[in-house]
Scaffold this active site. Structure first.
Site, PDB file in Angstrom:
ATOM      1  N   CYS A 121      26.879 -56.981  36.586  1.00 21.06           N
ATOM      2  CA  CYS A 121      26.012 -57.791  35.724  1.00 21.06           C
ATOM      3  C   CYS A 121      25.008 -56.947  34.939  1.00 21.06           C
ATOM      4  O   CYS A 121      24.270 -57.484  34.118  1.00 21.06           O
ATOM      5  CB  CYS A 121      25.287 -58.856  36.544  1.00 21.06           C
ATOM      6  SG  CYS A 121      23.972 -58.206  37.586  1.00 21.06           S
ATOM      7  N   CYS A 165      16.929 -45.055  45.524  1.00 15.59           N
ATOM      8  CA  CYS A 165      15.632 -45.701  45.737  1.00 15.59           C
ATOM      9  C   CYS A 165      15.696 -47.062  45.034  1.00 15.59           C
ATOM     10  O   CYS A 165      15.662 -47.132  43.808  1.00 15.59           O
ATOM     11  CB  CYS A 165      14.565 -44.794  45.121  1.00 15.59           C
ATOM     12  SG  CYS A 165      12.905 -45.359  45.423  1.00 15.59           S
TER      13      CYS A 165
HETATM   14 FE    FE Z   1      24.897 -57.792  39.662  1.00 10.59          FE
END
Ligand code: FE
Length: 166
Positions: free
Chosen positions: A134, A154
């Site tokens: 996405c 991180c």
């Molecule tokens: Fe995603």
């Protein structure tokens, strides 16, 4: 003599053209990466409706949560961390470690599910990472992590959801 000057000038002209062309190509490539069509693609309004404010600013606006605020920071349960935007599996619990930074940290991503970019936001190059499905911003990866990879992913806890193993 004049002939020589003409030759030199033509050479300069050609090499400048070369540079301009190269620059154009680089700019085009940069633009291309920003225009990647992700498998999960929504409008800003759709993301806003689906996500919490915190998730929206991190995933869609590349914000960073305050350190030591994520409830996933000290989570040591077995399971998988998925994208809070689209549920793609991103990190396995066995690759999670305590980095001391205040952000959930992993030494390895689930290969193919995380994509990378370079970010100059704070004045120097950092490797930004985002969900490959996405495009949601996750965090950054650094080279000071533990073995076996030496990587420190991180990650903003708010960009993740934890799915415990059965
Ligand atoms: Fe995603």
């Amino acid at each position: 003599m004049l002939k020589n000057i003409v030759i030199v000038l033509s050479f300069l002209f050609i090499s400048c053209q070369g540079n301009t062309q190269e620059k154009k190509e680089k700019t085009a490539k940069k633009t291309d990466t920003k225009e990647i069509a992700y498998a999960v693609s929504k409008t800003e309004e759709e993301w806003k409706a689906q996500l919490t404010d915190m998730q929206f600013y991190i995933l869609r606006k590349a914000a960073t949560e305050n350190p030591f605020t994520s409830e996933l920071l000290d989570n040591k349960k077995d399971g998988v961390y998925v994208c809070a935007g689209c549920d793609t599996e991103l990190f396995k619990s066995e690759t999670k470690f305590d980095s001391g930074t205040g952000w959930p940290s992993f030494y390895q991503e689930i290969e193919g599910n995380v994509a990378y970019d370079t970010d100059y936001k704070i004045g120097y190059a950092r490797t930004e990472e985002h969900c490959a499905t996405c495009g949601g911003h996750l965090g950054h990866v650094f080279e000071d992590g533990p073995k076996p990879t030496g990587e420190r992913h991180c990650i903003n806890g708010a960009a993740l959801k934890f799915v415990p193993s059965k």
